[in-house]
Scaffold this motif. Structure first.
Motif: not given
Length: 175
Positions: A144-148, A169-174
């Motif tokens: 919810e906090l990271t827009d999924n 880094n495996y996240s696409s956040y940011g």
């Protein structure tokens, strides 16, 4: 010659799961969930047709006992010279114990069990250590906090904008 047989003491000639009783009495055998312990003697301990089926055995016919652990289960003479223990709960993890032959056991013909330094009458067993693996982590709040875009396998992002040591880094956040 039958008279020679009758004068022999009662001895253990085998145990399963197998313990190397000949070469090394310190060998430890690992039990798994469905294993039963069976001891084989050189002579009959009960008579043919004498069946000690379900229920407790008389103390003088309990072939061995456990030193270092209490496990609910059943002893049974499966032949006149072979006795087995079946655990009622499988073998829990993280056990270390010895199976010791009952020093008061006698054969059907009255021969006493031979216990000496030359004959092994204790056998070491253990069970596997408990293990745990983590396959997945989920968090509705993090999504919810990271827009999924939250990924539990992402390294931590420090307040100064640098990434914590670790894998890529495996996240696409940011992005």
């Amino acid at each position: 010659d039958i008279s020679e047989y009758e004068t022999q003491p009662l001895t253990v000639i085998g145990i399963t799961p197998y313990v190397d009783k000949v070469l090394n009495t310190d060998t430890v055998t690992t039990l798994t969930k469905g294993d039963e312990i069976t001891v084989i003697f050189n002579k009959a301990v009960i008579s043919i047709g004498e069946d000690y089926g379900p229920g407790e055995l008389p103390d003088e016919l309990i072939p061995f006992y456990f030193d270092g652990v209490e496990i609910p289960g059943d002893y049974r003479w499966i032949t006149t010279y072979m006795a087995r223990f079946d655990s009622q709960i499988g073998w829990p993890t993280d056990l270390e114990f010895e199976v010791k032959i009952n020093p008061n056991l006698k054969s059907y013909d009255g021969s006493e069990i031979e216990i000496s330094d030359d004959l092994v009458t204790r056998f070491k067993y253990n069970t596997n250590k408990q293990e745990m693996s983590l396959y997945s982590i989920s968090s509705e709040k993090a999504n919810e906090l990271t827009d999924n875009k939250w990924n539990p396998y992402t390294r931590a992002l420090y307040p100064d904008g640098s990434w914590a040591p670790g894998s890529d880094n495996y996240s696409s956040y940011g992005e």
